[in-house]
Design a protein around this motif. Sequence first.
Motif, PDB file in Angstrom:
ATOM      1  N   ALA A  91       0.823  -1.209   0.000  1.00 43.45           N
ATOM      2  CA  ALA A  91       0.000   0.000   0.000  1.00 43.45           C
ATOM      3  C   ALA A  91       0.858   1.261   0.000  1.00 43.45           C
ATOM      4  N   HIS A  92       1.994   1.202   0.662  1.00 42.53           N
ATOM      5  CA  HIS A  92       2.890   2.364   0.765  1.00 42.53           C
ATOM      6  C   HIS A  92       4.028   2.321  -0.258  1.00 42.53           C
ATOM      7  N   ASP A  93       3.991   1.364  -1.185  1.00 40.51           N
ATOM      8  CA  ASP A  93       5.059   1.220  -2.169  1.00 40.51           C
ATOM      9  C   ASP A  93       5.265   2.521  -2.935  1.00 40.51           C
ATOM     10  N   GLY A  94       6.519   2.926  -3.046  1.00 39.03           N
ATOM     11  CA  GLY A  94       6.853   4.137  -3.774  1.00 39.03           C
ATOM     12  C   GLY A  94       6.798   5.396  -2.931  1.00 39.03           C
ATOM     13  N   ARG A  95       6.262   5.325  -1.719  1.00 36.90           N
ATOM     14  CA  ARG A  95       6.189   6.487  -0.828  1.00 36.90           C
ATOM     15  C   ARG A  95       7.492   6.605  -0.039  1.00 36.90           C
TER      16      ARG A  95
ATOM     17  N   ALA B  12      -1.784  -3.233  13.870  1.00 37.23           N
ATOM     18  CA  ALA B  12      -2.157  -1.819  13.792  1.00 37.23           C
ATOM     19  C   ALA B  12      -0.940  -0.951  13.512  1.00 37.23           C
ATOM     20  N   ALA B  13       0.219  -1.331  14.037  1.00 40.37           N
ATOM     21  CA  ALA B  13       1.446  -0.563  13.771  1.00 40.37           C
ATOM     22  C   ALA B  13       1.759  -0.571  12.280  1.00 40.37           C
ATOM     23  N   TRP B  14       1.612  -1.721  11.645  1.00 36.26           N
ATOM     24  CA  TRP B  14       1.858  -1.806  10.198  1.00 36.26           C
ATOM     25  C   TRP B  14       0.873  -0.938   9.421  1.00 36.26           C
ATOM     26  N   LEU B  15      -0.330  -0.747   9.953  1.00 35.32           N
ATOM     27  CA  LEU B  15      -1.388  -0.035   9.229  1.00 35.32           C
ATOM     28  C   LEU B  15      -1.665   1.361   9.778  1.00 35.32           C
ATOM     29  N   HIS B  16      -0.892   1.823  10.754  1.00 32.95           N
ATOM     30  CA  HIS B  16      -1.264   3.029  11.500  1.00 32.95           C
ATOM     31  C   HIS B  16      -1.385   4.292  10.646  1.00 32.95           C
ATOM     32  N   ASP B  17      -0.711   4.375   9.537  1.00 34.75           N
ATOM     33  CA  ASP B  17      -0.798   5.566   8.685  1.00 34.75           C
ATOM     34  C   ASP B  17      -1.592   5.322   7.399  1.00 34.75           C
ATOM     35  N   ALA B  18      -2.066   4.115   7.181  1.00 37.12           N
ATOM     36  CA  ALA B  18      -2.656   3.752   5.891  1.00 37.12           C
ATOM     37  C   ALA B  18      -3.910   4.551   5.549  1.00 37.12           C
ATOM     38  N   VAL B  19      -4.829   4.710   6.490  1.00 33.68           N
ATOM     39  CA  VAL B  19      -6.063   5.444   6.211  1.00 33.68           C
ATOM     40  C   VAL B  19      -5.777   6.945   6.213  1.00 33.68           C
ATOM     41  N   GLU B  20      -5.020   7.407   7.211  1.00 33.61           N
ATOM     42  CA  GLU B  20      -4.689   8.837   7.283  1.00 33.61           C
ATOM     43  C   GLU B  20      -3.981   9.319   6.017  1.00 33.61           C
ATOM     44  N   ASP B  21      -3.086   8.497   5.488  1.00 33.52           N
ATOM     45  CA  ASP B  21      -2.335   8.862   4.280  1.00 33.52           C
ATOM     46  C   ASP B  21      -3.072   8.481   2.992  1.00 33.52           C
ATOM     47  N   ALA B  22      -4.278   7.961   3.137  1.00 33.82           N
ATOM     48  CA  ALA B  22      -5.155   7.622   2.012  1.00 33.82           C
ATOM     49  C   ALA B  22      -4.559   6.592   1.059  1.00 33.82           C
ATOM     50  N   VAL B  23      -3.727   5.687   1.576  1.00 37.91           N
ATOM     51  CA  VAL B  23      -3.266   4.582   0.737  1.00 37.91           C
ATOM     52  C   VAL B  23      -4.244   3.409   0.845  1.00 37.91           C
ATOM     53  N   LEU B  24      -5.033   3.400   1.908  1.00 37.09           N
ATOM     54  CA  LEU B  24      -6.180   2.497   2.068  1.00 37.09           C
ATOM     55  C   LEU B  24      -7.298   3.370   2.630  1.00 37.09           C
ATOM     56  N   ASP B  25      -8.535   2.991   2.378  1.00 41.98           N
ATOM     57  CA  ASP B  25      -9.614   3.847   2.874  1.00 41.98           C
ATOM     58  C   ASP B  25     -10.408   3.155   3.980  1.00 41.98           C
ATOM     59  N   GLU B  26     -11.299   3.922   4.576  1.00 43.52           N
ATOM     60  CA  GLU B  26     -12.120   3.419   5.688  1.00 43.52           C
ATOM     61  C   GLU B  26     -12.964   2.228   5.247  1.00 43.52           C
TER      62      GLU B  26
END
Length: 154
Positions: free
Chosen positions: A16-20, A51-65
């Motif tokens: 999800a964060h690839d390239g960031r 949750a640590a692995w995903l903690h920024d995913a929604v905030e950074d919009a790489v995954l959504d709610e």
Amino acid sequence: MPFLTLAEVETLARAAHDGRTDKAGRPYAEHLAAVAGGVRARGGDPDQIAAAWLHDAVEDAVLDEEWLAAAALTARTKAIVRALTREPGESQEAYAARIRATPGALLVKEADLAHNADPDRLAVLPEPVRTRLTGKYDRMRALLGLHRDAGPAA
């Protein structure tokens, strides 16, 4: 439906964060790995590590709610990710209060702040950025009742 394993969560988060990159230009997945490792080192359980692995995913919009709601994750992992997702325009006080009120979230945020404030990580940033971020992280630690590298306040 069975829950995702930690290895599957890690793979998903890395993809999800690839390239960031982070503020220092490093691959963002290094931050996620450091936070997950920090949670593990602090005695965190599998829900907290996921949750640590995903903690920024929604905030950074790489995954959504919607993804989070449907994901094969425990309700506790989802609650921690939601607690750590800062809303646009949300005050630091409201954000900190939600973290403190969500079981398991404080430990994940503690590991996140520890990595964000790592002197070696900050050293590569320009002085004005380093100063601004240090102040921001110190304020959040205070709002959460955390002392620098000492864990929760007594």
